[in-house]
Design an enzyme around this catalytic site. Structure first.
Site, PDB file in Angstrom:
ATOM      1  CG  ASN A   1     -39.301 -10.283 -16.464  1.00 63.15           C
ATOM      2  OD1 ASN A   1     -40.294 -10.958 -16.242  1.00 63.15           O
ATOM      3  ND2 ASN A   1     -39.342  -9.205 -17.219  1.00 63.15           N
TER       4      ASN A   1
ATOM      5  CB  CYS B   1     -47.103 -11.042 -18.493  1.00 58.18           C
ATOM      6  SG  CYS B   1     -47.147 -12.596 -19.410  1.00 58.18           S
TER       7      CYS B   1
ATOM      8  CE  LYS C   1     -40.540  -6.754 -21.454  1.00 53.92           C
ATOM      9  NZ  LYS C   1     -39.805  -7.986 -21.691  1.00 53.92           N
TER      10      LYS C   1
ATOM     11  N   GLY D   1     -38.489  -6.541 -31.800  1.00 54.84           N
ATOM     12  CA  GLY D   1     -38.119  -6.824 -33.181  1.00 54.84           C
ATOM     13  C   GLY D   1     -36.676  -6.594 -33.557  1.00 54.84           C
TER      14      GLY D   1
ATOM     15  N   GLY E   1     -34.838  -9.996 -28.316  1.00 54.93           N
ATOM     16  CA  GLY E   1     -35.789 -11.001 -27.859  1.00 54.93           C
ATOM     17  C   GLY E   1     -35.934 -12.113 -28.867  1.00 54.93           C
TER      18      GLY E   1
HETATM   19  C1  LIG Z   1     -41.440 -16.693 -26.027  1.00 52.29           C
HETATM   20  C2  LIG Z   1     -41.431 -15.374 -25.309  1.00 52.29           C
HETATM   21  C3  LIG Z   1     -41.464 -15.346 -23.917  1.00 52.29           C
HETATM   22  C4  LIG Z   1     -41.459 -14.129 -23.225  1.00 52.29           C
HETATM   23  N1  LIG Z   1     -41.464 -14.133 -21.849  1.00 52.29           N
HETATM   24  C5  LIG Z   1     -41.423 -12.941 -21.182  1.00 52.29           C
HETATM   25  C6  LIG Z   1     -41.357 -12.915 -19.752  1.00 52.29           C
HETATM   26  O1  LIG Z   1     -41.313 -13.936 -19.082  1.00 52.29           O
HETATM   27  N2  LIG Z   1     -41.336 -11.696 -19.142  1.00 52.29           N
HETATM   28  C7  LIG Z   1     -41.339 -10.512 -19.855  1.00 52.29           C
HETATM   29  O2  LIG Z   1     -41.298  -9.435 -19.261  1.00 52.29           O
HETATM   30  N3  LIG Z   1     -41.373 -10.531 -21.201  1.00 52.29           N
HETATM   31  C8  LIG Z   1     -41.406 -11.703 -21.884  1.00 52.29           C
HETATM   32  N4  LIG Z   1     -41.427 -11.703 -23.272  1.00 52.29           N
HETATM   33  C9  LIG Z   1     -41.409 -10.412 -24.002  1.00 52.29           C
HETATM   34  C10 LIG Z   1     -39.993 -10.077 -24.475  1.00 52.29           C
HETATM   35  O3  LIG Z   1     -39.102  -9.943 -23.395  1.00 52.29           O
HETATM   36  C11 LIG Z   1     -39.988  -8.785 -25.310  1.00 52.29           C
HETATM   37  O4  LIG Z   1     -40.428  -7.727 -24.507  1.00 52.29           O
HETATM   38  C12 LIG Z   1     -40.880  -8.857 -26.527  1.00 52.29           C
HETATM   39  O5  LIG Z   1     -40.840 -10.150 -27.092  1.00 52.29           O
HETATM   40  C13 LIG Z   1     -40.520  -7.839 -27.616  1.00 52.29           C
HETATM   41  O6  LIG Z   1     -39.195  -8.024 -28.077  1.00 52.29           O
HETATM   42  P1  LIG Z   1     -38.814  -8.905 -29.374  1.00 52.29           P
HETATM   43  O7  LIG Z   1     -39.698  -8.464 -30.492  1.00 52.29           O
HETATM   44  O8  LIG Z   1     -37.362  -8.623 -29.616  1.00 52.29           O
HETATM   45  O9  LIG Z   1     -39.054 -10.323 -28.997  1.00 52.29           O
HETATM   46  C14 LIG Z   1     -41.423 -12.914 -23.967  1.00 52.29           C
HETATM   47  C15 LIG Z   1     -41.391 -12.949 -25.360  1.00 52.29           C
HETATM   48  C16 LIG Z   1     -41.385 -14.155 -26.039  1.00 52.29           C
HETATM   49  C17 LIG Z   1     -41.327 -14.155 -27.541  1.00 52.29           C
END
Ligand SMILES: Cc1cc2nc3c(=O)[nH]c(=O)nc-3n(C[C@H](O)[C@H](O)[C@H](O)COP(=O)(O)O)c2cc1C
Ligand SMILES: Cc1cc2nc3c(=O)[nH]c(=O)nc-3n(C[C@H](O)[C@H](O)[C@H](O)COP(=O)(O)OP(=O)(O)OC[C@H]3O[C@@H](n4cnc5c(N)ncnc54)[C@H](O)[C@@H]3O)c2cc1C
Ligand code: FES
Lengths: 262, 310
Positions: free
Chosen positions: B101, B131, B166, B245, B266
């Site tokens: 990423n 982001c 993304k 989620g 995630g």
């Molecule tokens: C602690 C944390 C750090 C994250 N860091 C990144 C990142 O570095 N780059 C990115 O594209 N998304 C990042 N995300 C977003 C996740 O990859 C994902 O798109 C988002 O959390 C939704 O999925 P989830 O609900 O399953 O967590 C991060 C999410 C969390 C919770």
């Protein structure tokens, strides 16, 4: 580190909001170091969502038990207090680095504020087993916030302070520091609220004595992947963020940036 | 019945199953090696990388909300060089596709990052234009279709690797962005990144997070993510990787039926670090039980069936 379902062997209320939880976890009991912690999923529901971190308070290899001493703070710890003997909890651990104990026995001062004294119990036990002479400074807002005040003296001289004067010396734990001579000790350990730790550091720094502190930072994963538990530390001349869960929770107090403006 | 076929195609990339990890929630993968067989995963998507190391935001960086998590990490990472030198060689040993990423402050930074990852063991790049936790770049690129397309074109021109883009949910027209990114040469889309949010500490009467704003993730955001996957997967011809989620097999199935070719776990990794492998097993069991030969047959079934009037 592993994830397993562990049975609640016992859960009892100590005083006020403090509870002692005994879990059947032989693998952890065998390998744990004082100062390490576990991440517990307090309920199978999605709210509260995250696991909650708890220090390992005590363990017994022979019985295959580990103990957690916790304070009811919010919804997660409330749910944990309502769990029953025989229930199973999803546990991840042991996590973190733990306290380090120098090989040659000496004299140790342990300072615990409120629930921060929870991990110091296992540390005191380990030090005692390795022939260290232990002195404990135990503080709390009031009597009901002291961690096992009667029993701590099992490991060595124990001085008690309470903010409201309900037990022991009236005042904060740091106000009792003049009662002990820093130079007497080879190693100081402390766990409790950040301002308390910072005050202890200011005191220990003058004498140049090694101080290990266990930090408490809000955590998500607990295993070094989310970068959520960052705390500023010194690396050479630079200030960088350390992961409290995997690089800590125990740090050499000299490395910690106590008053971060960054 | 024979084992169902879980093979998944993300553009030119073939995965043995559709379950991946969401960037920033799985570290660099290695941290999970004691808990699961990394080789079993469809792919590992690592924490977002930038050209230079980044220190990240001041704490507190995370706070739990109702069935959700707000984070403001601020893309802390050791920088691409350190990743390639110190981390990737270790990760390579697990023989799992590694997707990197990437984030930049400028078009040039995205281009340089993409170029740097050519001829490495990396299997694909995931371009983070979404982001919410960094001041420049990031989200800005992800909310304006023309700018999003420029970033993708710059990356496309500099890499021979599959390019995944993304997307941010913090837009009024997710389909517009998706179309413009697809036209600029993306091989696949990932959605959703986190939803911009915040929390106030009523005792301190101040924002909880050091960065004030944070990105919301976890089960709380799933319905938003499902809706966006449903819309985008019908609007573009490239595969969609669905996330937001996912904590269970049922969640993953919901995304697949909404149109996701693959899914990423995630925040779910924090709740159950073995969620990914459990979901892979769960998908296989579901296919067996429901007599589904290929997982691919389920992709978008919620809208495909409707269209065909079945
Ligand atoms: C602690 C944390 C750090 C994250 N860091 C990144 C990142 O570095 N780059 C990115 O594209 N998304 C990042 N995300 C977003 C996740 O990859 C994902 O798109 C988002 O959390 C939704 O999925 P989830 O609900 O399953 O967590 C991060 C999410 C969390 C919770
Ligand atoms: C490494 C580590 C070891 C710990 N060991 C112990 C232990 O042995 N015994 C024990 O009782 N507690 C311990 N804690 C603190 C414990 O994790 C929190 O009290 C708990 O997560 C609160 O959960 P909750 O759902 O009840 O509170 P929430 O509903 O989440 O929050 C209620 C209140 O508690 C505060 N709070 C939340 N998390 C923390 C935290 N990590 N530290 C301080 N305050 C917090 C919130 O700001 C809020 O005001 C430890 C924390 C860490 C990081
Ligand atoms: S709590 Fe996730 S890195 Fe420390």
């Amino acid at each position: 580190m592993q994830r397993q379902y562990v049975e609640i062997k016992n859960l009892k209320q100590l005083t006020g909001r403090y509870y002692l939880l005994t879990l059947a976890a032989p693998l952890v009991a065998r390998s744990v170091k004082p100062g390490q912690f576990v991440q517990l999923k307090v309920s199978a529901q999605l709210d509260p969502l995250l696991r909650r971190p708890f220090s390992i308070h005590d363990w017994c290899d022979a019985q295959g038990n580990v103990e957690i001493l916790f304070q009811v703070r919010g919804k997660g710890t409330r749910l944990l207090a309502d769990r029953k003997q025989g229930d199973y909890l999803d546990m991840l651990g042991p996590l973190g680095n733990g306290f380090s104990i120098p090989r040659a026995p000496g004299k140790a001062l342990l300072i615990g504020g409120g629930i921060g004294a929870a991990p110091l119990w296992g540390l005191a036990k380990s030090l005692h087993a390795r022939n260290w002479q232990v002195t404990v400074l135990l503080g709390g807002a009031g009597e009901q916030f002291l961690v096992r005040p009667e029993e701590f003296s099992r490991w060595g001289r124990t001085i008690i302070t309470t903010d409201d004067g309900s037990r022991g010396i009236s005042g904060r734990v740091t106000e009792a520091l003049p009662l002990v001579a820093a130079q007497e000790f080879d190693q100081i350990y402390a766990c409790g609220p950040k301002p308390m730790l910072a005050a202890i550091y200011d005191w220990a720094r003058i004498t140049g004595l090694p101080l290990q502190v266990s930090l408490d930072e809000v955590m998500a994963c607990g295993m070094g992947v989310c970068l959520g538990c960052a705390h500023p530390v010194r690396k050479g001349k630079e200030t960088v963020y350390a992961k409290v869960c995997s690089q800590g929770p125990v740090f050499d107090a000299r490395e910690v940036v106590w008053h971060d403006q960054a | 019945m024979t084992r169902p076929d879980l093979t998944t195609h993300i553009g030119p990339l073939t995965l043995k199953n559709p379950v991946m990890t969401a960037s920033g929630t799985f570290g660099y993968g290695l941290e999970f090696a004691p808990l699961l067989d990394l080789h079993a995963l469809g792919a590992v998507v690592v924490k977002g990388l930038t050209l230079a190391p980044r220190r990240g935001n001041p704490p507190p960086r995370v706070v739990e909300t109702a069935s959700g998590l707000l984070n403001a990490i601020g893309l802390e990472n050791p920088g691409v060089e350190s990743f390639l030198k110190e981390i990737l060689p270790q990760l390579e040993k697990y023989a799992v596709p590694v997707i990197v990423n990437i984030s930049g402050n400028t078009l040039d930074e995205y281009a340089l990052l993409a170029a740097r990852l050519n001829d490495t063991a990396v299997s694909a790049v995931e371009v983070n234009i979404s982001c919410p936790n960094v001041k420049q770049g990031g989200l800005v690129f992800g909310t304006v279709p023309e700018q999003a397309a420029e970033v993708v074109a710059a990356v496309r021109a500099n890499t021979s690797l599959p390019v995944i883009v993304k997307l941010s949910p913090n837009v009024t027209d997710i389909v517009g962005i998706a179309r413009s990114v697809a036209a600029a040469g993306a091989d696949a889309l990932s959605l959703i990144n986190t939803l911009l949010g915040m929390a106030i500490d009523i005792k301190r009467r101040r924002p909880v997070l050091g960065n004030v704003f944070g990105g919301l993730s976890g089960p709380a955001v799933k319905p938003v993510a499902i809706r966006m996957v449903w819309q985008v997967s019908q609007a573009v011809d490239i595969p969609v990787i669905g996330m937001g989620g996912i904590v269970s097999t049922e969640d993953a199935l919901e995304f697949i039926m909404a149109g996701a070719t693959a899914v990423a776990v995630g925040t779910g990794n924090f709740i159950n670090p073995q969620a990914t492998v459990e979901i892979i097993k769960g998908l296989e069991e579901y296919c067996i039980k429901e007599n589904i030969a290929k997982i691919d047959d389920l992709v978008g079934i919620a809208w495909k069936d409707g269209q065909n009037g079945k």
